[in-house]
Design a protein around this motif. Sequence first.
Motif, short mmCIF file in Angstrom:
data_model
loop_
_atom_site.label_atom_id
_atom_site.label_comp_id
_atom_site.label_asym_id
_atom_site.label_seq_id
_atom_site.Cartn_x
_atom_site.Cartn_y
_atom_site.Cartn_z
N TYR A 47 44.27 27.43 46.22
CA TYR A 47 45.15 28.34 45.50
C TYR A 47 45.85 29.26 46.47
CZ TYR A 47 42.60 27.18 41.18
OH TYR A 47 42.04 26.52 40.11
N ARG A 48 46.92 29.87 45.97
CA ARG A 48 47.63 30.90 46.70
C ARG A 48 47.57 32.21 45.91
NH1 ARG A 48 51.50 30.24 50.42
NH2 ARG A 48 51.86 28.08 49.72
N LEU A 49 47.15 33.28 46.56
CA LEU A 49 47.11 34.59 45.92
C LEU A 49 48.52 35.04 45.54
CD1 LEU A 49 45.81 37.37 45.20
CD2 LEU A 49 46.11 37.98 47.62
N ARG A 50 48.66 35.54 44.31
CA ARG A 50 49.93 36.09 43.87
C ARG A 50 49.81 37.61 43.80
NH1 ARG A 50 53.78 32.82 41.62
NH2 ARG A 50 54.94 34.80 41.76
N ARG A 51 50.07 38.27 44.90
CA ARG A 51 49.96 39.72 44.95
C ARG A 51 50.94 40.40 44.01
NH1 ARG A 51 46.97 41.22 49.64
NH2 ARG A 51 46.60 39.44 51.02
N ASP A 52 52.10 39.76 43.80
CA ASP A 52 53.12 40.37 42.96
C ASP A 52 52.73 40.42 41.49
OD1 ASP A 52 53.25 37.53 43.10
OD2 ASP A 52 55.26 37.55 42.24
N SER A 109 49.32 40.77 40.59
CA SER A 109 47.96 41.29 40.52
C SER A 109 47.93 42.82 40.56
CB SER A 109 47.14 40.74 41.69
OG SER A 109 47.17 39.32 41.73
N THR A 110 46.82 43.37 40.04
CA THR A 110 46.60 44.82 40.13
C THR A 110 45.62 45.18 41.24
OG1 THR A 110 44.75 44.82 38.55
CG2 THR A 110 46.98 45.03 37.64
N GLY A 111 44.95 44.21 41.82
CA GLY A 111 44.01 44.47 42.89
C GLY A 111 43.55 43.16 43.51
N THR A 112 43.00 43.24 44.74
CA THR A 112 42.55 42.03 45.45
C THR A 112 41.19 42.28 46.09
OG1 THR A 112 43.76 42.75 47.43
CG2 THR A 112 44.92 41.27 45.91
N PRO A 113 40.14 42.48 45.29
CA PRO A 113 38.82 42.82 45.88
C PRO A 113 38.23 41.71 46.74
CG PRO A 113 38.66 42.42 43.51
CD PRO A 113 40.11 42.49 43.83
N THR A 149 43.40 39.75 39.26
CA THR A 149 43.93 39.05 40.44
C THR A 149 44.38 37.66 40.01
OG1 THR A 149 42.24 40.21 41.75
CG2 THR A 149 43.53 38.52 42.85
N TRP A 150 45.63 37.35 40.29
CA TRP A 150 46.22 36.07 39.90
C TRP A 150 46.35 35.16 41.12
CZ3 TRP A 150 47.21 34.20 35.14
CH2 TRP A 150 47.30 35.10 34.07
N TYR A 151 46.09 33.86 40.88
CA TYR A 151 46.24 32.84 41.90
C TYR A 151 47.01 31.66 41.31
CZ TYR A 151 42.41 35.48 44.02
OH TYR A 151 41.64 36.48 44.53
#
Length: 263
Positions: A128-133, A135-139, A182-184
Amino acid sequence: MTRNRFAQFLLTLALAPSIASAIAAETPTTTRDSGDAVHLFGYTPKPGMEEQFDSGYQKHLAWHHAHQDPLVWYGWSVTHGPRMGMFIDGTFGAPFAAFDQRVAPAEDGKDADRTFMPFAQPAFREAYRLRRDLSTGTPLEQWQPTSMVEVRHYKVKLGKTVQFEQLAKRMRDVAGGKGVYTWYQGVGGTASPEYMLMVARDGWASFDRVPGDLESALASVDDAATGRQLLAAYAASVDEVTSEIWRYRSEMSLIPSNTSPQP
């Protein structure tokens, strides 16, 4: 400048690259939150071999620790959902390029075959690829796992990716700091297109405070007419949703900044 000082100056210039290299070698490097790559691996312990699997996997983590693997490795047990009983491990927060430079990959595979693979059946391998745009956080990228995580997989209809991402952004806005979402986005081994939502949970009480799914968040908007429009768009863009709860296994995890895993 005197002759002696000039000679010392030239010597300093000559030694500068080697000094810099020595300092760099002594400076610890970290992949913590250095990229957006996620790799997940699923294993189903063979019946009656759960203890052997756990023991073997811990030995394999010790191999990673001994080889100074810079990647974080989390372990979870699926306690609720269609894959209940499965063990999932994964690494988060490094760039995809880091996986072209894995520590001794051939030896890694041999050690896995020796320590824990005899006691498990491989279930899946996903990227997967993290979608920071979105997400509200990336713990997990920050190497700060919670005691459990609520996980949802959204299989999106073809041609509806843009619409779905707009809804995910709306969820981020509606959250208002009440939860860590957190979305991926699936890259390989998943449905295409597919998105994974991970909601950090510090215990069951958090379920009373924070909704864990996109539909509930969209339905919570104040304006009823807007809520109906959002839910209609949601229904038009999503084919299927699956829900799971994963329990974090600290004894089955390896965070490079920590000590070696428990034996």
